[in-house]
Design a protein around this motif. Structure first.
Motif, short mmCIF file in Angstrom:
data_model
loop_
_atom_site.label_atom_id
_atom_site.label_comp_id
_atom_site.label_asym_id
_atom_site.label_seq_id
_atom_site.Cartn_x
_atom_site.Cartn_y
_atom_site.Cartn_z
N UNK A 1 31.42 -5.52 -33.78
CA UNK A 1 31.10 -5.36 -33.17
C UNK A 1 31.11 -4.42 -31.51
N UNK A 2 30.82 -4.80 -30.51
CA UNK A 2 31.44 -3.99 -29.97
C UNK A 2 32.38 -3.70 -28.84
N UNK A 3 33.87 -3.58 -29.46
CA UNK A 3 35.24 -3.14 -28.58
C UNK A 3 35.86 -2.63 -26.84
N UNK A 4 36.08 -3.08 -26.49
CA UNK A 4 36.76 -2.25 -25.45
C UNK A 4 38.59 -2.27 -25.22
N UNK A 5 39.20 -1.47 -25.05
CA UNK A 5 41.02 -2.18 -25.95
C UNK A 5 41.62 -1.55 -24.24
N UNK A 6 42.31 -2.57 -23.78
CA UNK A 6 43.44 -2.29 -23.11
C UNK A 6 44.42 -2.03 -23.58
N UNK A 7 45.78 -1.72 -22.86
CA UNK A 7 47.02 -1.99 -23.66
C UNK A 7 47.76 -2.99 -21.77
N UNK A 8 48.53 -3.89 -22.67
CA UNK A 8 49.65 -4.60 -21.52
C UNK A 8 49.64 -3.91 -20.34
N UNK A 9 49.64 -3.50 -19.49
CA UNK A 9 49.45 -3.25 -18.12
C UNK A 9 48.83 -3.34 -17.61
N UNK A 10 47.63 -3.10 -17.99
CA UNK A 10 45.76 -2.76 -17.85
C UNK A 10 45.49 -3.76 -17.63
N UNK A 11 46.09 -5.11 -17.81
CA UNK A 11 45.31 -6.05 -17.86
C UNK A 11 45.48 -6.59 -16.51
N UNK A 12 46.37 -6.38 -16.06
CA UNK A 12 46.54 -6.94 -14.84
C UNK A 12 45.58 -6.91 -13.91
N UNK B 1 54.45 -16.36 -18.25
CA UNK B 1 53.55 -17.54 -18.09
C UNK B 1 52.21 -16.43 -17.15
N UNK B 2 52.80 -15.04 -17.14
CA UNK B 2 51.93 -14.32 -16.30
C UNK B 2 51.21 -13.84 -17.81
N UNK B 3 51.59 -13.20 -18.77
CA UNK B 3 51.50 -12.43 -19.69
C UNK B 3 50.09 -13.54 -20.33
N UNK B 4 50.47 -15.41 -20.18
CA UNK B 4 49.00 -16.11 -20.39
C UNK B 4 48.21 -16.18 -19.78
N UNK B 5 48.62 -15.97 -18.53
CA UNK B 5 47.44 -16.70 -17.33
C UNK B 5 46.59 -15.19 -17.21
N UNK B 6 47.11 -13.80 -17.30
CA UNK B 6 46.03 -12.97 -17.57
C UNK B 6 45.10 -12.66 -18.56
N UNK B 7 45.63 -13.18 -20.01
CA UNK B 7 44.22 -13.39 -20.45
C UNK B 7 43.65 -14.49 -20.80
N UNK C 1 39.54 -13.43 -20.37
CA UNK C 1 38.55 -13.47 -21.27
C UNK C 1 36.80 -14.55 -19.84
N UNK C 2 37.62 -15.13 -19.61
CA UNK C 2 37.34 -16.18 -18.36
C UNK C 2 36.08 -15.45 -17.35
N UNK C 3 36.57 -14.38 -16.96
CA UNK C 3 35.70 -14.49 -16.07
C UNK C 3 34.69 -13.47 -16.48
N UNK C 4 35.49 -12.49 -17.16
CA UNK C 4 34.37 -11.28 -17.96
C UNK C 4 33.26 -12.34 -19.13
N UNK C 5 33.95 -14.02 -19.99
CA UNK C 5 33.08 -14.38 -20.03
C UNK C 5 32.87 -14.18 -22.18
N UNK C 6 34.23 -12.90 -22.53
CA UNK C 6 34.32 -12.40 -23.54
C UNK C 6 35.13 -12.79 -24.37
N UNK D 1 42.36 -6.62 -12.64
CA UNK D 1 40.67 -6.97 -12.82
C UNK D 1 39.24 -5.86 -14.02
N UNK D 2 39.88 -5.20 -12.85
CA UNK D 2 38.57 -3.70 -12.69
C UNK D 2 38.88 -3.11 -14.78
N UNK D 3 39.71 -3.34 -14.82
CA UNK D 3 40.05 -2.63 -16.12
C UNK D 3 38.99 -3.79 -16.92
N UNK D 4 39.48 -4.74 -17.56
CA UNK D 4 38.70 -5.52 -18.18
C UNK D 4 37.58 -5.60 -18.00
N UNK D 5 36.54 -5.68 -16.97
CA UNK D 5 35.21 -5.75 -16.01
C UNK D 5 34.77 -4.77 -16.86
#
Length: 277
Positions: free
Chosen positions: A140-151, A191-197, A201-206, A153-157
């Motif tokens: 399927x269609x995939x996007x990739x982030x590298x660690x600090x990128x996920x901090x 804590x932040x690692x899990x929180x960002x994950x 996922x939830x804000x983008x529903x992915x 929101x604009x990146x995942x969005x």
């Protein structure tokens, strides 16, 4: 889909000998998408503040079309495998290095992402990437982030708006380097690692498949905590701090469609109301 928590250091030959066992284990468990950590080949930095000052502090760069990447393609076969490298590139006649995520199958390289957000002293080692793009894969269609990128929101969005239903987030995410805790589970960065994950996922529903390094490299102690998060932000598979494979069997498109049936965050945005740079 599966996320890996494991230790990968400077010894590239050892890594290439270790990877077939991990990939075969995933194949035995029916995994179609396997996400390995950031800096899988060559390991991460030894020090986040001044990596260039330490001997062997920065991993050797490799070429996207080099033998190391080709070797992982051959191992992948009919699987889709994401892994991290220090990428050698030439920009305007100058040799540079990127922290790069590579997604491959037996057919070759399917997509890449160069880390955009460089924390602390990482800019001593890498040039930042400048974009986020999703791409099509056999899963399927995939996007990739590298660690600090996920901090950010604009990146995942951006990836979700480009059609990604799965985000692969490859990390070499350490415990706090400024406020150390004796227990990793009590660590602020854990804590932040899990929180960002979960938030991304939830804000983008992915789905978000989050890998991480484990163990110690130089001054850094890595958190592990590889996981798969569903479109509701729930962790459905996790390794905790130890090495391992977090595996989830899901129907991606059906789950994403179900999550967006009543409240579709992407279509219900109001871009005109957002003040963006």
């Amino acid at each position: 889909m599966a996320a890996i928590a494991a230790h990968f250091g400077r010894d590239v030959r050892r890594t290439l000998a270790k990877l077939p066992g991990i990939i075969d284990q995933g194949r035995e468990r029916g995994v179609d998408l396997l996400v390995l950590p950031d800096a899988t080949i060559g390991g991460y930095l030894l020090d986040l503040h001044h990596p260039a000052s330490a001997a062997d502090g920065i991993p050797d760069a490799i070429d996207l079309d080099g033998p190391e990447v080709r070797a992982v393609c051959a191992m992948a076969g009919d699987m889709t495998v994401a892994f991290g490298i220090s990428e050698r590139a030439v920009v305007d006649g100058v040799a540079v290095r990127y922290n790069t995520a590579v997604c491959v199958s037996g057919d070759g390289v399917l997509g890449t992402h160069r880390k955009v957000h460089l924390p602390l002293g990482e800019s001593e080692a890498y040039r930042p990437g400048d974009s986020f793009w999703a791409f099509d894969t056999p899963v399927g269609r995939l996007g990739m982030l590298i660690d600090f990128d996920k901090t950010f929101p604009e990146a995942a969005r951006t990836l979700a708006l480009d059609g990604a239903e799965v985000l692969a987030c490859l990390s070499a995410w350490p415990a706090s380097v400024t406020d150390r805790s004796d227990r990793i589970r009590a660590d602020r960065q854990a804590h932040l690692f899990d929180l960002y994950d979960c938030a991304r996922a939830a804000e983008n529903q992915v789905f978000l498949v989050s890998s991480n390094q484990t163990g110690v490299l130089g001054d850094l102690r890595f958190l592990g905590q590889a996981k798969v998060v569903d479109p509701g932000g729930e962790i459905i598979a996790k390794t905790w701090a130890k090495g391992g494979m977090a595996v989830a069997r899901v129907d991606v498109h059906a789950a994403v469609t179900r999550a967006r049936r009543s409240l579709d965050h992407a279509t219900q945005r109001v871009p005109a109301a957002y003040r963006l740079d």
